[in-house]
Design an enzyme around this catalytic site. Structure first.
Site: not given
Ligand code: 9D3
Length: 250
Positions: A92, A119, A157, A172
């Site tokens: 994230p 996490e 793609r 696209d």
């Molecule tokens: C951002 C939230 N984090 C703090 C509470 C906890 C958390 C939640 C979910 C940490 C990692 C995850 C798992 N998500 C991914 O590994 C992930 C992801 C995403 O959640 N949103 C957008 N792109 C991606 S790429 C990998």
């Protein structure tokens, strides 16, 4: 002339998640045509303790679990070999995946994708193993696997020969920089809703102009920020400004 397949290695504790999404449609065909060679690897297979632990509690306390570094490093080092390849952590906190990023990734002969769970992964994976970190957008999903699938689909793609001749990746939406307009097929009348007459007129130039204007209008209404970067003619910009200030709406 067939070139050598792009190789994609995916590291996950849930490699079975990738089976059915990669066994249908365009990805399936690209694999059959040997445009891409996708290998999934179970990080758990590289854990050396007797319980094959891949996660542990966080230093400093707090809730949740963190993925341990050793099995991830061991898995990547066992598979990598001598080849140079980006090692992409799906997270994230990564840079957000866009069509421009996808285009850049599609030029590499090999990609290695690390999928985190819980996490997240131990910071040393991010600092000393991953060479890139990518997010698929500002929302929370449960792990990197679905993000890796999105990335792989978008990259495949773009591989030459992956799409049928009926469709070109260059057309696209997002490749052209604007949204697509409406599409219609039979029946001509459906529950009293008809297909626009212009599409049945046989005037190819007029149809093309109508489609282009519909696409521009839809982009203006829904994603006006895309128009700043899009490649539009001067006439189209003038027409859009008139459409945008037109009090009759759409
Ligand atoms: C951002 C939230 N984090 C703090 C509470 C906890 C958390 C939640 C979910 C940490 C990692 C995850 C798992 N998500 C991914 O590994 C992930 C992801 C995403 O959640 N949103 C957008 N792109 C991606 S790429 C990998």
């Amino acid at each position: 002339m067939p070139t050598t397949a792009m190789r994609i290695d995916i590291f996950s504790i849930f490699p079975e998640m990738f089976e059915s999404p990669f066994d249908v449609s365009i990805i399936k065909r690209a694999r059959e045509r040997e445009l891409v060679n996708i290998q999934t690897h179970n990080i758990r297979d590289y854990a050396t303790d007797k319980h094959q632990m891949t996660d542990d509690t966080p230093y400093g306390g707090g809730g949740g679990m963190v993925m341990k570094p050793e099995p991830i490093f061991a898995a990547v080092e066992a598979v990598k070999g001598e080849d140079e390849a980006p090692i992409i952590l799906l997270s994230p906190q990564g840079r957000v995946l866009t069509q421009t990023v996808v285009e850049e990734l599609s030029t590499h002969p090999r990609l290695m994708l690390l999928c985190g769970r819980y996490e997240g992964v131990d910071e040393r994976v991010r600092q000393h193993l991953a060479t890139d970190e990518i997010s698929i957008g500002d929302y929370v999903i449960s792990g990197g696997e679905l993000a890796a699938m999105v990335l792989v689909d978008a990259v495949i793609r773009l591989l030459p020969g992956a799409l049928g001749y009926e469709h070109s990746a260059a057309e696209d939406s997002f490749a052209t920089g604007i949204l697509e307009g409406p599409h219609y097929t039979r029946p001509l009348q459906f529950r009293g809703w008809s297909v626009p007459d212009i599409l049945r007129s046989g005037h190819h130039a007029k149809v093309a102009e109508w489609r282009r204007k519909q696409a521009l209008l839809r982009t203006l209404e829904r994603r006006p920020e895309l128009l700043e970067e899009a490649e539009l003619t001067t006439e189209e910009r003038v027409w859009l400004r008139e459409a945008g200030t037109d009090s009759s709406g759409s």
